[in-house]
Design a protein around this motif. Structure first.
Motif, PDB file in Angstrom:
ATOM      1  N   ALA B 132       0.827  -1.207   0.000  1.00 62.20           N
ATOM      2  CA  ALA B 132       0.000   0.000   0.000  1.00 62.20           C
ATOM      3  C   ALA B 132       0.863   1.261   0.000  1.00 62.20           C
ATOM      4  O   ALA B 132       0.398   2.335   0.351  1.00 62.20           O
ATOM      5  N   TYR B 133       2.133   1.130  -0.370  1.00 59.30           N
ATOM      6  CA  TYR B 133       2.958   2.316  -0.623  1.00 59.30           C
ATOM      7  C   TYR B 133       2.557   2.802  -2.003  1.00 59.30           C
ATOM      8  O   TYR B 133       2.153   2.002  -2.852  1.00 59.30           O
ATOM      9  N   GLY B 134       2.708   4.118  -2.255  1.00 61.90           N
ATOM     10  CA  GLY B 134       2.341   4.650  -3.562  1.00 61.90           C
ATOM     11  C   GLY B 134       3.212   4.116  -4.676  1.00 61.90           C
ATOM     12  O   GLY B 134       4.433   4.092  -4.555  1.00 61.90           O
ATOM     13  N   TYR B 135       2.582   3.719  -5.766  1.00 61.30           N
ATOM     14  CA  TYR B 135       3.317   3.310  -6.965  1.00 61.30           C
ATOM     15  C   TYR B 135       3.423   4.520  -7.877  1.00 61.30           C
ATOM     16  O   TYR B 135       2.482   5.283  -8.021  1.00 61.30           O
ATOM     17  N   GLY B 136       4.564   4.653  -8.527  1.00 61.72           N
ATOM     18  CA  GLY B 136       4.720   5.786  -9.438  1.00 61.72           C
ATOM     19  C   GLY B 136       6.131   6.294  -9.332  1.00 61.72           C
ATOM     20  O   GLY B 136       7.068   5.517  -9.186  1.00 61.72           O
ATOM     21  N   LEU B 137       6.298   7.603  -9.360  1.00 55.16           N
ATOM     22  CA  LEU B 137       7.647   8.171  -9.276  1.00 55.16           C
ATOM     23  C   LEU B 137       8.237   7.978  -7.882  1.00 55.16           C
ATOM     24  O   LEU B 137       9.457   7.979  -7.719  1.00 55.16           O
TER      25      LEU B 137
END
Lengths: 142, 432
Positions: B132-137
């Motif tokens: 549930a950590y943000g995916y992306g940059l």
């Protein structure tokens, strides 16, 4: 054409009192006022007897102040009086941004302050319809 | 349980030999491939050949976030862009983010480090891990993802947000490892309670939490509310992302993966290295990264290093949990926030001398950011709708620049206290 003094105030206790105190201490008399508010802040709009002095007193006390040109119109203090005036403006599609009213002490009339986009046009329309548009000097010395 | 027993329990003398070899390599690489580093070395009168022992590390130049910003976006890369297979970014001090790049080998290294980290936290190939950590940059999501896949766990790449759905899937998919920020974990626990779901109904066993500082008290709360054992992990994108250091189940400090990073603690004012056991600013030198190796990177995080061998058997030095910052950076809902970013937004909208203040509150379990902006002469008009729109516009621009939402509040001039020295830009009411 009347000069209205607009002051930015936080919507917090004591802010309004503070501004009004400065005016009182500097012998500035308030003719009329209105407040437009949001949850966090508001704009206090004042018609005073010495608008330039009020502006500079409040600016020196650290307030954000701006002077706005508004229209003052005499309205007979009887039912339908205001509706008649608004009718003239509506007919010419003149938009009113805000307005507020107070009673004139020396006559049986009410005075309504209008903020409109095109003051010149509004003045012309009202005068042609027979309404009495008041000069600043008249208001300040009421 | 180790992921890589050979590396994780290496003798100190073998480790130091390895570190020295790798240090020589990264010094050569940066000196020859990165103009910024060549100049920095020359300014210090140091050449690669001068590095004859690990002790000589202290003669090398430091690197700061400003250096990354000045060389935005790819100026510090030590490999040509054609060899860079991944780019990540993190908050910069003003409008532009700091950018990092990874070669294929770097991604391999990162996955290895994350596999070690997750193993420290209890993950195995039989785990079902909800990321549930943000995916992306942001390096959190993808960092944990590749490490989990390396281990062979079953990965649920759910990213952040949509909490009720997350909890439903947690129950249905049989998640037993949760990876997210600690404040999000507590928030999930609250929502679970609201939904009437008890931890006993879930298969949750382990938590891997990081990206923001959190206390032992917070840990106890999370562990009891979710019925798990939770570890703290540490990293920053400039070094690699998560995977720089991780707690083992002893929970007595985070093991720094010293075969890939050389840690130092320095006095933030004098810049002198401090001995083990003394608190100061954490500095890291990457000794295996190829894309964007960094020499003595000043993290601005305050910690301490403990050399004693841990009961778990890992021979890596341990760092204490981060106790503060030497700059004014904040972490809000896992995102790095610099007050100067707010300033750059206000300058952008035409304010020449903006006066502002950030107020951070923890409302319930989530962080909330409020930004007070003094009304200037240019801002003030007799139009209440206009002023409301101004608040909204500033709010939207701040959300774009900072990456998190903030409530903007226009306040009277001089209501934000002035100071003789540095302005107090931040009031942090959270008690972590």
């Amino acid at each position: 054409m009347v000069k209205q003094v607009s002051v930015f105030l936080e919507n917090k206790e004591g802010r309004l009192v503070r501004a009004l105190k400065y005016l009182g201490e500097n012998s500035i008399n308030i003719r009329a006022l209105s407040i437009a508010e949001t949850a966090d802040f508001g704009i206090l709009r004042l018609i005073v007897d010495k608008p330039e002095k009020a502006s500079s007193v409040l600016k020196n006390a650290g307030f954000r102040v701006i002077e706005t040109d508004v229209l003052a119109v005499e309205v007979s203090d009887e039912p339908g009086g205001l509706a008649q005036i608004l009718g003239y403006l509506a007919k010419e599609k003149i938009n009113i941004e805000y307005m507020y009213a107070f009673l004139a002490r020396k006559s049986d009339d009410a005075i309504v302050i209008f903020r409109v986009e095109d003051r010149k046009k509004a003045t012309q329309v009202l005068e042609e319809a027979g309404a009495k548009v008041l000069r600043g000097e008249t208001i300040y010395t009421l | 349980m180790y992921w890589n027993p050979r590396c994780e329990t290496m003798s100190r003398s073998e480790l130091e030999e390895l570190q020295f070899e790798r240090l020589r390599t990264v010094v050569e690489r940066t000196y020859h491939n990165v103009p910024f580093y060549r100049e920095a070395f020359q300014n210090k009168g140091v050449e690669p050949g001068d590095v004859k022992s690990l002790d000589d590390l202290k003669y090398l130049p430091f690197t700061t976030k400003q250096d990354l910003r000045d060389n935005y976006p790819y100026g510090l890369f030590a490999t040509p862009l054609s060899e860079i297979v991944r780019v990540h970014a993190s908050s910069g001090t003003t409008g532009k983010p700091t950018v990092v790049g990874y070669t294929r080998q770097d991604l391999n290294t990162w996955a290895e480090l994350m596999a070690r980290t997750l193993t420290c936290g209890g993950t195995t190939k039989n785990s079902v891990i909800q990321i549930a950590y943000g995916y992306g940059l942001f390096t959190g999501g993808l960092g944990v993802h590749y490490g989990a896949e390396r281990i062979g766990a079953s990965v649920i790449p759910i990213s952040g947000g949509n909490t009720k759905r997350q909890i439903m899937l947690m129950k249905d998919f049989g998640t037993n490892v949760l990876a997210c920020t600690p404040s999000y974990a507590i928030y999930m626990a609250e929502v679970m309670e609201e939904m009437g779901i008890k931890p006993a109904e879930l298969k949750l066993k382990y938590g891997i939490f990081g990206a923001e500082p959190w206390s032992d008290n917070m840990r106890k709360e999370i562990e009891s509310k979710l019925g798990i054992s939770a570890i703290d992990i540490y990293g920053l994108s400039e070094i690699i992302g998560p995977g720089v250091a991780a707690e083992c189940q002893c929970k007595k400090g985070l093991h720094v993966f010293e075969d890939h990073f050389i840690p130092e603690i320095i006095d933030p004012i004098t810049e002198q290295p401090l001995p083990y056991g003394q608190q100061g600013e954490l500095v890291f030198t990457t000794i295996t990264k190829e894309g964007i190796p960094v020499i003595r990177y000043r993290t601005r995080d305050i910690s301490v290093l403990y050399p004693e061998v841990c009961e778990c058997g890992r021979t890596y030095v341990r760092m204490g949990r981060i106790s503060g910052r030497t700059d004014d950076m904040l972490i809000i809902r896992g995102v790095n926030v610099f007050p100067s970013q707010v300033e750059s937004v206000l300058l952008e909208i035409g304010e020449t001398e903006p006066h502002y203040q950030l107020i951070v509150n923890r409302v319930g379990v989530l962080d909330e950011l409020e930004i007070l902006v003094e009304v200037s002469d240019t801002m003030f008009s007799d139009n209440i709708g206009g002023l409301e729109n101004l608040e909204k516009t500033i709010g939207n621009r701040i959300e774009t620049t900072l990456g998190i939402s903030a409530k903007v509040k226009l306040v009277e001039p001089k209501s934000i206290p002035r100071s003789e020295g540095k302005a107090v830009r931040v009031i942090d009411n959270r008690k972590i």
